[in-house]
Design a protein around this motif. Structure first.
Motif, short mmCIF file in Angstrom:
data_model
loop_
_atom_site.label_atom_id
_atom_site.label_comp_id
_atom_site.label_asym_id
_atom_site.label_seq_id
_atom_site.Cartn_x
_atom_site.Cartn_y
_atom_site.Cartn_z
N LEU A 1 3.18 42.77 -7.10
CA LEU A 1 2.98 42.05 -6.76
C LEU A 1 1.10 40.94 -7.79
CD1 LEU A 1 0.81 41.53 -4.32
CD2 LEU A 1 -1.05 42.89 -4.48
N TYR A 2 1.86 39.76 -7.12
CA TYR A 2 0.43 38.89 -7.47
C TYR A 2 -0.59 38.02 -7.05
CZ TYR A 2 3.68 38.39 -11.76
OH TYR A 2 4.45 38.62 -12.82
N GLY A 3 -1.49 37.65 -8.15
CA GLY A 3 -2.59 37.22 -6.93
C GLY A 3 -3.72 36.57 -7.32
N VAL A 4 -5.09 35.64 -6.38
CA VAL A 4 -6.11 35.69 -7.06
C VAL A 4 -6.79 35.88 -5.94
CG1 VAL A 4 -5.76 33.06 -6.72
CG2 VAL A 4 -7.38 34.30 -8.53
N TRP A 5 -8.40 36.22 -6.06
CA TRP A 5 -9.39 36.40 -4.48
C TRP A 5 -9.52 35.00 -5.21
CZ3 TRP A 5 -10.06 40.00 -1.52
CH2 TRP A 5 -9.61 41.46 -2.00
N ARG A 6 -10.49 34.35 -4.11
CA ARG A 6 -11.55 33.26 -3.87
C ARG A 6 -11.96 32.81 -5.06
NH1 ARG A 6 -11.98 29.24 0.31
NH2 ARG A 6 -10.87 30.67 1.90
N LYS A 7 -13.49 34.64 -5.34
CA LYS A 7 -13.62 33.97 -6.03
C LYS A 7 -13.93 34.08 -7.28
CE LYS A 7 -14.86 39.11 -5.46
NZ LYS A 7 -15.58 40.53 -5.32
N GLU A 8 -12.73 34.49 -7.67
CA GLU A 8 -12.11 34.09 -8.62
C GLU A 8 -11.57 32.98 -9.85
OE1 GLU A 8 -10.25 38.65 -9.25
OE2 GLU A 8 -9.27 37.52 -8.59
N ARG A 9 -10.79 32.33 -8.52
CA ARG A 9 -10.73 30.82 -8.37
C ARG A 9 -11.74 30.09 -8.42
NH1 ARG A 9 -7.56 26.98 -5.59
NH2 ARG A 9 -6.69 25.29 -6.92
N ALA A 10 -12.34 30.35 -7.43
CA ALA A 10 -14.12 29.65 -7.89
C ALA A 10 -14.36 29.77 -9.33
CB ALA A 10 -14.84 29.63 -6.82
N ALA A 11 -14.55 31.21 -9.60
CA ALA A 11 -15.44 30.97 -11.33
C ALA A 11 -14.63 30.14 -12.79
CB ALA A 11 -15.37 32.27 -10.74
N LYS A 12 -13.06 30.04 -12.10
CA LYS A 12 -12.13 28.99 -12.96
C LYS A 12 -11.63 27.55 -12.76
CE LYS A 12 -10.05 33.86 -14.33
NZ LYS A 12 -8.26 34.02 -14.59
N ASP A 13 -12.67 27.33 -11.92
CA ASP A 13 -12.17 25.81 -11.06
C ASP A 13 -13.64 25.24 -10.60
OD1 ASP A 13 -11.52 23.79 -9.74
OD2 ASP A 13 -8.96 24.34 -9.28
N PRO A 14 -14.35 25.18 -11.61
CA PRO A 14 -15.18 24.37 -11.01
C PRO A 14 -15.65 23.12 -9.85
CG PRO A 14 -16.50 24.17 -13.00
CD PRO A 14 -14.18 24.24 -12.86
N GLU A 15 -14.13 22.55 -9.50
CA GLU A 15 -13.52 20.96 -8.18
C GLU A 15 -13.46 22.27 -7.17
OE1 GLU A 15 -10.35 18.12 -7.73
OE2 GLU A 15 -11.11 18.44 -9.92
#
Length: 308
Positions: A280-294
């Motif tokens: 399984l692979y994935g990412v939480w919205r909050k994790e992605r937001a923390a790494k990607d300011p845009e």
């Protein structure tokens, strides 16, 4: 050559049928209508000129999770990262849905090409699990009484909270579809539908539920490594499996998602089929937001659903 990415419709079936994917009897072609018309499903295509070069889609679960899948590429266009471009696009489309807080995908450990695509998509890897299936676990039975069923909803919630919500462990929501746990995955309706059983000491629980994926399955969930030592466990599974068999129109199987440690603890002649583990692979919205300011600037904040 310039490419175009768009959502597919029924009119695009001839383009899909013309793809050379190297997959014999591709189920995506058989269920194409459902993938492009059913609520909660979307399928996208990347076109090079008038040729469909790659496809990828998502399915929504529990209004909170989007599972990507059906990743296909035409062999004539491989090596150009088209599948990665399309998967990134579909990931971003899924995150445009306000309720979606996790996006991921599942592939078998031996599928190195798909795993490379998912790693480039920015997903994190979770614990691999075998989708182990069998038709007979009677050899494990010790001729003892089955476990007692739990009917109290609050007791079911307590087990789920302890084993999954507090830990964020992977939960087998359906056959083939596993998710990192959150409260949103466990509605009262689902908990009432699933069967819970406790051992005599009330320190172990077994969860069973019926599923259908081409065949009928009894999905048995037991998150400890001592399943060969628990008296009555296999008798409990067998009793529910007999019910599934009696109601099945075709073949029926027991399905258990096993860690590698659990699989290694099975005795010789266990009878389970153990294909390549699913990763399984994935990412939480909050994790992605923390790494990607845009992304953080454009995405809705995490919401919490009202629980019934």
């Amino acid at each position: 050559m310039e490419h175009l990415i768009r959502s597919l419709t029924m009119e695009d079936l001839p383009y899909l049928e013309a793809m050379e994917t190297g997959i014999e009897d591709d189920y995506v072609k058989r269920i194409f209508k459902r993938l492009v018309t059913a609520e909660g499903n979307r399928l996208y295509g990347l076109f090079l000129g008038d040729q469909l070069a790659s496809v990828c889609g998502y399915t929504i679960f529990a209004d909170w999770y989007a599972m990507l899948g059906r990743i296909r590429s035409d062999v004539r266009f491989r090596g150009n990262d088209l599948a990665t471009q399309l998967t990134v696009y579909v990931r971003d489309e899924a995150f445009k849905i306000p309720n979606i807080q996790w996006v991921g995908a599942n592939t078998q450990e031996e599928n190195t090409a798909a795993r490379r695509v998912l790693e480039k998509t920015g997903f994190s890897e979770y614990l691999p699990l075998y989708g182990a299936t069998t038709k007979d676990v009677s050899k494990f039975a010790a001729n003892t009484s089955p476990w007692a069923e739990v009917h109290d909803l609050e007791r079911k919630k307590a087990w789920i909270d302890r084993l999954y919500i507090q830990t964020g462990n992977i939960f087998p929501y359906e056959c083939y579809y596993l998710f990192p746990a959150s409260a949103e995955l466990f509605s009262d309706e689902k908990l009432a539908e699933w069967a819970f059983y406790e051992n005599e000491a009330k320190d172990r629980v077994l969860i069973t539920k019926k599923d259908f994926k081409k065949y009928d399955y009894l999905q048995a969930i037991y998150p400890w490594n001592d399943f060969m030592e628990q008296k009555g466990l296999w008798e409990t599974i067998t009793a529910d499996y007999k019910t599934v068999v009696s109601e099945a129109k075709e073949d029926a199987y027991i399905w258990m998602d096993l860690t590698k440690e659990q699989a290694q603890s099975l005795p010789e002649g266990h009878g389970f089929k153990l294909p390549s583990p699913w990763v399984l692979y994935g990412v939480w919205r909050k994790e992605r937001a923390a790494k990607d300011p845009e992304f953080a600037a454009s995405t809705p904040l995490c919401k919490t659903k009202n629980k019934s």
